[in-house]
Design an enzyme around this catalytic site. Structure first.
Site, PDB file in Angstrom:
ATOM      1  N   CYS A   2       0.779  -1.562  -0.166  1.00  0.00           N
ATOM      2  CA  CYS A   2      -0.170  -0.001   0.053  1.00  0.00           C
ATOM      3  C   CYS A   2       0.717   1.265   0.082  1.00  0.00           C
ATOM      4  CB  CYS A   2      -0.779  -0.360   1.103  1.00  0.00           C
ATOM      5  SG  CYS A   2      -1.910  -1.546   1.372  1.00  0.00           S
ATOM      6  N   ARG A  27       5.262  -0.091  -6.183  1.00  0.00           N
ATOM      7  CA  ARG A  27       5.345  -1.418  -4.724  1.00  0.00           C
ATOM      8  C   ARG A  27       3.976  -2.050  -4.383  1.00  0.00           C
ATOM      9  NH1 ARG A  27       7.163   2.367  -0.496  1.00  0.00           N
ATOM     10  NH2 ARG A  27       5.832   1.859   1.190  1.00  0.00           N
ATOM     11  N   TRP A  75      -3.191  -2.415  -1.125  1.00  0.00           N
ATOM     12  CA  TRP A  75      -2.442  -3.770  -1.750  1.00  0.00           C
ATOM     13  C   TRP A  75      -2.786  -4.824  -0.751  1.00  0.00           C
ATOM     14  CZ3 TRP A  75       0.153  -8.045   0.554  1.00  0.00           C
ATOM     15  CH2 TRP A  75       0.167  -9.590  -0.486  1.00  0.00           C
ATOM     16  N   ASN A 101      -1.978   1.901   5.821  1.00  0.00           N
ATOM     17  CA  ASN A 101      -1.097   0.661   5.536  1.00  0.00           C
ATOM     18  C   ASN A 101      -0.988   0.238   6.277  1.00  0.00           C
ATOM     19  OD1 ASN A 101      -0.822   2.312   3.235  1.00  0.00           O
ATOM     20  ND2 ASN A 101       1.272   2.714   2.882  1.00  0.00           N
ATOM     21  N   GLY A 102      -0.718  -1.351   5.944  1.00  0.00           N
ATOM     22  CA  GLY A 102      -0.619  -1.904   7.580  1.00  0.00           C
ATOM     23  C   GLY A 102      -1.376  -3.060   8.681  1.00  0.00           C
ATOM     24  N   GLU A 492      18.983 -16.969  -8.573  1.00  0.00           N
ATOM     25  CA  GLU A 492      18.165 -15.578  -8.283  1.00  0.00           C
ATOM     26  C   GLU A 492      18.384 -16.230  -9.775  1.00  0.00           C
ATOM     27  OE1 GLU A 492      18.028 -13.177  -7.100  1.00  0.00           O
ATOM     28  OE2 GLU A 492      17.539 -11.509  -8.108  1.00  0.00           O
ATOM     29  N   LYS A 496      14.534 -14.675 -10.563  1.00  0.00           N
ATOM     30  CA  LYS A 496      14.359 -12.855 -11.734  1.00  0.00           C
ATOM     31  C   LYS A 496      13.208 -13.861 -12.738  1.00  0.00           C
ATOM     32  CE  LYS A 496      14.968 -11.328 -10.157  1.00  0.00           C
ATOM     33  NZ  LYS A 496      15.722 -10.726  -8.798  1.00  0.00           N
ATOM     34  N   GLU A 499       9.588 -14.652 -11.481  1.00  0.00           N
ATOM     35  CA  GLU A 499       8.922 -13.795 -10.963  1.00  0.00           C
ATOM     36  C   GLU A 499       7.852 -12.548 -11.915  1.00  0.00           C
ATOM     37  OE1 GLU A 499      10.051 -11.078  -8.245  1.00  0.00           O
ATOM     38  OE2 GLU A 499      12.399 -11.062  -9.765  1.00  0.00           O
ATOM     39  N   HIS A 515      20.417 -36.658  -6.820  1.00  0.00           N
ATOM     40  CA  HIS A 515      19.842 -36.589  -6.060  1.00  0.00           C
ATOM     41  C   HIS A 515      18.598 -36.610  -6.242  1.00  0.00           C
ATOM     42  CE1 HIS A 515      23.358 -37.503  -4.259  1.00  0.00           C
ATOM     43  NE2 HIS A 515      23.874 -36.318  -4.793  1.00  0.00           N
ATOM     44  N   LYS A 614       6.574  -4.162  -4.450  1.00  0.00           N
ATOM     45  CA  LYS A 614       7.857  -3.755  -3.848  1.00  0.00           C
ATOM     46  C   LYS A 614       8.590  -4.081  -2.486  1.00  0.00           C
ATOM     47  CE  LYS A 614      12.208  -2.632  -5.618  1.00  0.00           C
ATOM     48  NZ  LYS A 614      12.640  -3.716  -6.283  1.00  0.00           N
TER      49      LYS A 614
END
Ligand code: F6R
Length: 619
Positions: A2, A27, A75, A101-102, A492, A496, A499, A515, A614
């Protein structure tokens, strides 16, 4: 996650608020809303699901006038993303409008209490509970909004950044924070009068003023049209606002001719890393000066252990940091997923150093992990990019990345910034502990200094990755393999890709293939292997042969001049030679480009991938 924007002054608020919401889009969010009080004293609220553009369309024929307002990108956490749950939320009497927010953890208890007092609710959110609670407190105590907010927040458990308008007092704006960031911009209007801007970070503010106050946890601020800024904490103690000057420039928030922020940020890496090492790494004197370490050198010299807590990409950089710090500074390093660490009962000694690695500096799990470590007496060190962020504030010492704002959701320059910072940190500790010979120390310093140029070379020499990526657009699965320092690079590379292109990808230590995961290999499976010339080179060649023998399509990332691997790989990506420990800084670059171009070929929203935010300020 948010985002909050706010304004009080002489200008029209709506254009400032909408522009601010656009700046905060990176964000991540799924609905947006705005609220202003117009000259007649009407408090208007408009909301829309989806993009900020949808909100603008909705507002096109509405009264969006007024020189005070608040706005929000949401969000969803409590309740689905629809216009009822979107912020701002109104109080029962419609006198107060609030954005938040939160997460309010005790919102259910508060809601039951308010319902008993006759309050009704239209949304599923914890935020509506907050605005009703403030109204209830204000009415009961017959007090002004500033006082009511201070009193109401004493009953609130959880994290919040809030901004509130009061219809019958259009001359004041009140905001507060605990656990979620909030920045107050202090500007001067055309008449020389102070005006105030609010933002979840500095990006909506920098266009108007460079003077900011980072609100601290449990602080409540009052701003009005006379230019008054009053800050108190929850204990009602007045606080002197600490003014900071932003170094952020507007150019850093624009795409600068690139089609996406992510591509811009990938290409920015050489310069961003030069800035990161500037003043810290001295090639002529072969020295490292990292004040965060020097100021607390005893803590590091005597550290029994280092524990690094992080999430996602930052966790990958932490893993590279572990390999490096253990090698050069001879201190055991453990790398923990912050989300796991915080809910275990980890053994932490007072002579442990706990490092939080976080681009945003706001990741809720990482913040909680270091709070736990602090309770157990550890020394806390922060490696963050965002200046003044919660983790930067919560730690005893630290180092900023200084790679500039990262807007693309998929982390690129912050990742390499974290890796290079962890290398600086390892070398700074090694210097204090004398764990390296002078020759080795000089060699590492010299080579690290060359890394930005080598990244530039890698970018210039891999420009054709966009065409190469087209071959892989329709693949449904990928495997990335690496060993040693390149194992986290494989992790990584896979992250990338998944996502931003939504393709399933796995990163694995190459020798672990046999394995289990080798069962996945067939001619449909692209396998990317980081096979640079290092201690494990021959072993990686064997791993490549194992994949080839099962029909896998191998692309190998090799050191310039390599002639051996061409025999075993279908495709080659060439990297400049460097020391093994710095290879991740180079090898991650083509994998960033690959993920980017595949996502573009698939038509995905590269900078704002679905479901991701973000700054992950909820657990
Ligand atoms: C992936 C990515 C995330 C973040 C993670 C932690 O590209 O960016 O995995 O690394 O959410 O975020 P920070 O570093 O802000 O703590």
């Amino acid at each position: 996650m948010c985002g909050i924007v706010g304004y009080i002054g002489e200008q029209e608020a709506y254009p400032i608020l909408i522009k601010g919401l656009h700046r905060l889009e990176y964000r991540g969010y799924d609905s947006a809303g705005v609220s202003m009080i117009n000259a007649k004293g009407d408090l208007n609220v408009y909301k829309a699901t989806g993009k900020v553009k949808a909100l603008e369309d909705k507002c096109a024929n509405e009264d969006v006038t007024g020189s005070i307002g608040i706005a929000h990108t949401r969000w969803a956490t409590h309740g689905e993303p629809n216009t009822v749950n979107a912020h701002p939320h109104l109080s029962q009497s419609k006198n107060l409008s609030l954005v938040h927010n939160g997460i309010i953890e005790n919102y259910k208890t508060l809601r039951v209490m308010l319902e008993k007092e006759g309050y009704t609710f239209c949304s599923d959110t914890d935020t509506e509970v907050l605005v009703q609670l403030i109204e209830y407190t204000q009415k009961k105590g017959r007090c002004d909004l500033f006082t009511a907010v201070q009193r109401a927040l004493k009953n609130v458990i959880g994290a919040y950044a809030i901004a509130i308008l009061q219809k019958d007092h259009p001359d004041q704006l009140v905001c507060a924070r605990k656990g979620s960031p909030l920045v107050i911009g202090v500007g001067t209007d055309a008449r020389g009068q102070k005006e105030f801007y609010l933002g979840s970070d500095a990006t909506p503010i920098v266009e108007y003023t460079k003077q900011v106050v980072y609100l601290k946890d449990e602080e409540i601020a009052y701003m009005d049209r006379t230019g008054k800024l009053d800050i108190v904490n929850l204990q009602k103690v007045h606080q002197t606002p600490e003014m900071h000057t932003l170094s952020l420039s507007l150019d850093e928030l624009e795409k600068g001719g690139f089609p996406h922020f992510m591509l811009k940020e990938i290409w920015e890496q050489p310069n961003a890393l030069r800035t990161c090492i500037k003043g810290r790494l001295h090639s002529k004197s072969h020295d490292i000066i990292l004040s965060g370490i020097t100021d607390h050198k005893e803590k590091f010299i005597n550290a029994r252990r280092i524990i690094i807590c992080a999430c996602g990409t930052s966790w990958h950089s932490a893993l590279i940091g572990k390999y490096f710090i253990e090698e050069v500074a001879q201190i055991p390093v453990e790398v923990e997923y912050a989300s796991e660490f915080r809910y275990r009962n980890p053994v932490i000694y007072p002579d442990d150093v706990v490092i939080a690695v976080s681009q945003s500096g706001e990741t809720a799990d990482t913040l909680a992990a270091i709070q736990l470590a602090e309770q157990k007496g550890a020394f806390l060190y922060g490696i963050c990019n965002v200046i003044g962020s919660s983790i930067a504030r919560a730690t005893n010492s630290g180092t900023y990345l200084h790679v500039g704002p990262e807007i693309g959701v998929a982390s690129t320059k912050a990742f390499t910034g974290q890796v290079i910072t962890l290398c600086l940190l390892g070398l700074a500790i090694a210097k204090e502990k004398h764990t390296l010979s002078d020759d080795m120390f000089h060699m590492l310093v010299d080579e690290l200094y060359q890394i930005p140029d080598k990244i530039q070379w890698t970018l210039e020499n891999n420009k054709n990755i966009d065409q190469f990526a087209q071959m892989f657009t329709y693949c449904r699965n990928f495997i990335f393999l690496g060993r040693g320092y390149n194992y986290p690079v494989a992790l990584e590379g896979a992250l990338k890709l998944k996502e931003i292109s939504y393709i399933h990808a796995e990163g694995y230590p190459a020798a672990e293939m046999k394995h289990g995961p080798i069962a996945l290999i067939d001619s449909e499976m692209p396998v990317f292997v980081i096979a640079t010339r290092d201690r494990l080179y021959e072993k990686v060649i064997s791993n490549i042969q194992e994949v080839r023998a099962r029909g896998g399509r191998v692309t190998a990332l090799v050191t310039e001049g390599d002639t051996q691997i061409q025999k075993f790989a279908d495709h080659i990506i060439t990297l400049p030679d460097t020391m093994e420990c710095f290879q991740p800084l180079i090898a991650s670059i083509p994998l960033q480009l690959l993920a980017y171009h595949i996502a573009v070929c698939k038509g995905k929203d590269v900078d704002r991938p679905r479901n991701l935010a973000k700054s992950v300020t909820v657990e």
